[in-house]
Write a protein that holds these residues in place. Structure first.
Motif: not given
Length: 133
Positions: A14-15, A18-19, A22, A49, A53-54, A57, A85
Motif C-alpha cells: 500500500i503506497t 493508493q491512499l 482510495y 491506511a 481499505l485493509t 484487501l 504507510v
C-alpha cells in the motif's frame, strides 16, 4: 471445500498514492490518511491506511479464491492496529492468509483470515461466510 483448505496467500504493497486514490473513491478524506504532519500531531506514528481499505484487501483475497463474488455471504472484522504507510515507493507491505475454519449446518463455510503488517495482526477476527460451489 473442506475444513483446513488454505487460500493462496496474498501480499499487497500500500503506497501513499493508493491512499489518495482510495480517499477519492471512498470520499474519506480524513487527513490521517494523507497528511503526515496532521497524523503525527494527533499521536499517530505517520500516515495510516484506511481501515476499510485493509478490510477490502481481505475481502478481495476471499472473492479471488471463490472466483465469484456473489458467493461471499458475509464478512466481518474489527480494526485493531493501523497500517503505517511510509512515503516510499514500496509503501507498506500487508500480508494476508486464510483457511476454511468450519462448515456450518446451513451449508456455508467460514473462512478465517489473518492480516498482518510488520508481523503484527491489523484486523481482529476477520471472517467470511461463503457459499461453496
Amino acid at each position: 471445500m473442506n475444513v483446513g483448505d488454505e487460500l493462496p496467500p496474498l501480499q499487497v504493497h500500500i503506497t501513499r498514492d493508493q491512499l489518495i486514490r482510495y480517499a477519492g473513491a471512498s470520499l474519506d478524506f480524513n487527513r490521517i490518511h494523507w497528511n503526515e504532519r496532521f497524523a503525527t500531531a494527533v499521536g499517530l506514528p505517520d500516515v495510516i491506511a484506511h481501515g476499510m481499505l485493509t478490510m477490502a484487501l481481505a475481502g478481495r483475497m476471499v472473492t479471488d479464491w471463490l472466483g465469484d463474488p456473489a458467493r461471499l455471504v458475509d464478512f466481518s472484522t474489527r480494526f485493531t492496529r493501523p497500517v503505517v504507510v511510509p512515503d516510499t515507493e514500496e509503501g507498506a507491505l500487508v500480508e494476508l492468509t486464510g483457511k476454511v475454519g468450519a462448515l456450518t449446518e446451513d451449508g456455508l463455510a467460514r473462512v478465517d483470515l489473518v492480516v498482518t503488517f510488520e508481523g503484527k495482526t491489523v484486523l481482529g477476527k476477520p471472517q467470511a461466510l461463503v457459499r461453496p460451489a
